[in-house]
Design a protein around this motif. Structure first.
Motif: not given
Length: 434
Positions: A169-186
């Motif tokens: 799930r982490v791999t899929a999230h970083l692939r599909d929601h890279a922008q969200a990982t920068l704005t949401d540290p949680f």
């Protein structure tokens, strides 16, 4: 106990250390996520020239050490300036032969390194093991360093097995929601909780599915009928009771973790939290309510399993007493038969000896045969008659116990003692007529 004191690392890596990055472009925006797998210290040294976003380290299974060498982990710690409190996290992943520290979890731990905030914790959860077709308890560890000035985060995720559900799930999230990982540290905390906490409901339901048939069979068992349950069932019930007992402990740890996460979220958000942080706060509260529901369900089942196990234990004990009573009755009956046969032997032995001496070799031997058959038949009929009446003769043949002269039967010798409520509640002797 630190990681250095335990067998937490391997000498040679079998499963690679996975590093996932979301590099920042010259314009300040995120580029596509990239991944790298390192199996040696040299390769890891070359790759860590750039700041890593998320590192994933796994065990081969839950009872084996982390698939990383100690120098490689030290390199990650030194390269990113990770604080000394991090050592508590890998100390929970070591070689085991028993279910040690089954309910222990690293609590939510915070520290500050300059302008960076560090948090770490472990989360215990159930997972269905497809290869064995059964539920097992696993744990994952998470380290998070967040710099509110640059809005950059570093994560170290410790998984209990390669290609775990969380890692996918982490791999899929970083692939599909890279922008969200920068704005949401949680985002990684949210993903970890949403992936594993719902499994508790399925775990409790699976244990309850095993428990209910045994509980219903226990209540439908009668002592005087053949038992469908035995001590193996009692052992299973005790095992289920222990599993139900563990769940509230896990839920208490998780509830404390959720409270600490929420408090940390409030501290970082300040007086004007973003919409994402408000939404995360709501998620954390909902997760806590679910944990309370899981704990209540497990506590109810644990008390019920305890009562059923006690009932079955009492039933088996009573059944053993019934079997012992039956066997005792059989032994008494055999003893009575032995006494009767011994008495008959003593009665017929002299006449048998005389008859054989006078009749053998004569034409009158048929009288002995007929008499023997008739006498034997009468004896067996008499014996059967005595057994039907519980053998008064047997009682008369039993050995007698001599009593002292003080208890010779006299008109005043039969007495009973009773406690009275008058005076000092002494003992009163009452004479009874014979």
């Amino acid at each position: 106990m630190s990681a250095e004191d335990l067998q937490c690392f391997v000498e040679k890596i079998t499963e690679a250390v996975k590093i996932l990055d979301v590099p920042i472009t010259s314009s300040g925006g995120p580029s596509a996520a990239r991944s790298h797998e390192s199996t040696s210290l040299e390769d890891l040294t070359d790759y860590l020239e750039d700041a890593s976003h998320q590192s994933s380290i796994c065990q081969r299974n839950s009872w084996r050490p982390l698939q990383i060498t100690e120098p490689m982990l030290d390199l990650i710690v030194q390269k990113h300036g990770i604080g000394p409190s991090f050592s508590e996290l890998p100390s929970c992943f070591y070689t085991r032969n028993l279910e040690l520290e089954e309910v222990f979890g690293v609590p939510f731990t915070t520290s500050t390194q300059g302008s960076c905030h560090e948090v770490l914790y472990t989360l215990k959860y159930p997972e269905f093991k497809m290869s064995d077709g059964k539920w097992v308890l696993r744990q994952s560890g998470l380290y998070h360093r967040y710099n509110p000035t640059t809005s950059q985060s570093l994560y170290v995720l410790l998984n209990p097995m390669p290609r775990s559900q969380m890692q996918e799930r982490v791999t899929a999230h970083l692939r599909d929601h890279a922008q969200a990982t920068l704005t949401d540290p949680f985002w990684l905390h949210r993903l970890l909780l949403s992936t594993h906490l719902p499994a508790w409901r399925h775990y409790i339901a699976a244990q309850e599915k095993t428990f209910l048939p045994k509980a219903n069979s226990t209540f439908a068992t009668f002592i005087d009928e053949p038992l469908r349950l035995g001590y193996d069932t009692l052992s299973t019930l005790v095992g289920l009771q222990n599993r139900f007992l563990q769940v509230p402990v896990f839920m208490e740890h998780t509830s404390e973790l959720l409270d600490e996460l929420k408090e940390w979220l409030v501290d970082l958000s300040g007086p004007n939290p973003s919409r994402e942080n408000v939404h995360l706060g709501t998620e954390l509260r909902n997760h806590k309510r679910h944990c309370q529901a899981y704990a209540r369900s497990a506590e109810y089942l644990q008390r019920r399993a305890q009562s059923v196990a006690q009932l079955l234990s009492d039933t088996l004990s009573f059944r053993d007493q019934v079997e012992a009573k039956i066997q005792n009755g059989s032994m008494i009956q055999l003893n009575k038969s032995a006494v009767f046969i011994t008495a008959l032997t003593l009665l017929y032995l002299p006449s048998s000896f005389v008859a054989t001496q006078s009749l053998v070799g004569t034409s009158m031997v048929w009288i002995y045969v007929v008499a023997s058959v008739v006498l034997t038949s009468i004896t067996m009929m008499f014996y059967y008659w005595l057994l039907k009446r519980d053998g008064a003769l047997f009682k008369s043949l039993a050995p007698r116990v001599r009593v002292t002269a003080d208890w010779v039967q006299t008109p005043f010798a039969s007495m009973t003692r009773r406690l009275t409520s008058r005076g000092n509640a002494g003992v009163e002797l009452k004479e009874l007529p014979i």
